[in-house]
Design an enzyme around this catalytic site. Structure first.
Site, PDB file in Angstrom:
ATOM      1  N   SER A 115       0.768  -1.250  -0.069  1.00 38.80           N
ATOM      2  CA  SER A 115      -0.034   0.071   0.184  1.00 38.80           C
ATOM      3  C   SER A 115       0.856   1.394  -0.070  1.00 38.80           C
ATOM      4  CB  SER A 115      -1.049   0.035   1.150  1.00 38.80           C
ATOM      5  OG  SER A 115      -2.104   0.849   0.917  1.00 38.80           O
ATOM      6  N   ASP A 143      -9.400  -5.548  -5.286  1.00 39.86           N
ATOM      7  CA  ASP A 143      -8.761  -4.707  -4.254  1.00 39.86           C
ATOM      8  C   ASP A 143      -9.366  -3.181  -5.137  1.00 39.86           C
ATOM      9  OD1 ASP A 143      -7.476  -2.734  -3.016  1.00 39.86           O
ATOM     10  OD2 ASP A 143      -5.435  -4.022  -3.249  1.00 39.86           O
ATOM     11  N   HIS A 179      -7.375  -5.964  -0.560  1.00 36.90           N
ATOM     12  CA  HIS A 179      -6.140  -5.337  -0.114  1.00 36.90           C
ATOM     13  C   HIS A 179      -5.644  -5.832   0.978  1.00 36.90           C
ATOM     14  CE1 HIS A 179      -3.938  -1.549  -0.579  1.00 36.90           C
ATOM     15  NE2 HIS A 179      -3.981  -1.321   0.723  1.00 36.90           N
TER      16      HIS A 179
END
Length: 410
Positions: free
Chosen positions: A182, A352, A385
């Site tokens: 991320s 995601d 995610h």
């Protein structure tokens, strides 16, 4: 434009606060508690989550050039190494926003990336970004002061990454493998694009990469834009962005009063359906996370969404930008400047909604001139995610690929 910008701040905020929340529990329950006391909070990540599994671990402090004291964990060898003195290649692991290094260690040891890497012969270093619970120190500032929080991810690129890279490089005498998730991918990409750290870098694995954010999806957008802009404006008066603090928690809790919002399935609504999370791991996550960041950092992320480019912080006025950068608009981080022979592994998920497939493909387009044998790409259709850091099958699907990629570079 101001209204849209405020909404985007909210959109990034909610996505990242809940990026590791699942349908196993109520979001109302999380918003209602101040944060449970945990072993990690009292004794540190090594003692609470590494040594108890039979691994060696060291707690290390590193000071950045702008005075922040960052906490690192070093796992120098695997559980079965037996103290044999060999030169193990170093790996630096960097978490995302609103969490800390503990998020890599919430599953059983055979499912956790740092311990898997240690068992495969790597010297593992876990970073903890400024502002998180073990990196809330400075040589002259205190977290109660606004100046302590006067930074965005630009400073993570300019100060945090260099300090950690320099320390690991000096301690090991070897080039470093890097893993980011991320925001940990965004700051790495920005850094590498400016030629920073590449002289100390062996290769990089980017999991659920965040760079371009134009296609980020959320079911709460219209409601947020219409109903909560005033609350967001109030929040922006805060220097520290603490999701467990009352102003932020009250704001997020207010979402649950709208009948259209499903507060019991926020992860699916906001980041895509995570296929492979264990309910006990999610509960452990909620006892330890989320962590604080700076409000300025959240604003910078929102600018990244709004403007569709990867650029330095926009101070909102041409004269302010001129004062900081010598030009009227913030400079761009040109991803295509990353050396074409730098080994990169990119893994992303089809479910995601934060690192959306279209945005990742836009990022991959920046690597179209990359040396073919230096770029590995993995697409996992079922992954969301949080699966990349807490998925119960991430070892078999992702981590084994990361290990093999790193070993090919040695």
């Amino acid at each position: 434009m101001a209204l849209r910008g405020q909404f985007l701040i909210f959109r990034v905020l909610v996505l990242l606060v809940f990026e590791s929340r699942s349908a196993y529990g109520s979001s109302r329950g999380w918003l209602g508690r101040a944060g449970d006391a945990t072993a990690a909070q009292e004794i540190g990540i090594c003692a609470s989550s590494v040594i108890i599994h039979g691994y060696k671990c060291q707690e290390i402090d590193v000071t950045t050039k702008d005075g922040y004291i960052l906490n690192l964990q070093r796992i120098p060898e695997g559980r079965a190494a037996g103290g044999v003195q060999i030169k193990r290649p170093p790996v630096l692991i960097q978490h995302g926003v609103l969490v800390d290094g503990l998020t890599w260690l919430l599953n059983p040891p055979e499912q956790n990336l740092p311990l898997i890497l240690a068992d495969h012969g790597f010297d593992v270093w876990i970073a903890n970004t400024r502002g998180t619970r073990f990196s809330r120190r400075h040589t002259s500032l205190d977290p109660s002061q606004m100046e302590f929080w006067n930074w965005s991810w630009d400073e993570l690129v300019a100060y945090d990454l260099p300090a950690v890279f320099d320390h690991v490089y000096k301690q090991t005498g070897q080039k470093i493998h890097y893993v980011g998730h991320s925001l940990g991918t965004l700051i790495a990409l920005a850094s590498f694009s400016e030629g920073l750290q590449v002289d100390k870098l062996k290769s990089a694995a980017l999991l659920s990469p965040i760079a371009y954010l134009s296609y980020m999806r959320t079911a709460l957008g219209v409601i947020a834009a219409k109903s909560f802009v005033g609350e967001i404006t109030t929040l922006l008066g805060l220097a520290e962005f603490n999701p467990k603090g009352k102003p932020v928690a009250d704001f997020l809790k207010s979402l649950c009063t709208n009948p259209v919002v499903n507060c019991y399935d926020l992860l699916t609504s906001l980041t895509g359906r995570n296929c492979c999370l264990n309910s006990s791991t999610v509960d452990l996550f909620l006892r330890n996370e989320p962590q604080s960041t700076s409000t300025k950092n959240m604003v910078h992320l929102a600018q990244t969404v709004r403007d569709g480019v990867i650029a330095k912080f926009n101070y909102g006025r041409p004269d302010y930008n001129l004062m900081h950068y010598g030009e009227f608009r913030p400079p761009i981080y040109n991803i295509s400047n990353i050396p074409h022979d730098l080994p990169l592994f990119v893994s992303y998920g089809g479910n995601d909604a934060l690192a959306d497939v279209s945005d990742v493909e836009n990022l991959l387009d920046s690597f179209k001139f990359h040396d073919g044998d230096k770029l590995g790409v993995q697409f996992i259709k079922s992954y969301g995610h949080a699966d990349f850091i807490m998925g119960i099958n991430a070892k078999d699907i992702v981590y084994n690929q990361v290990v093999a990629f790193f070993k090919r570079q040695n």
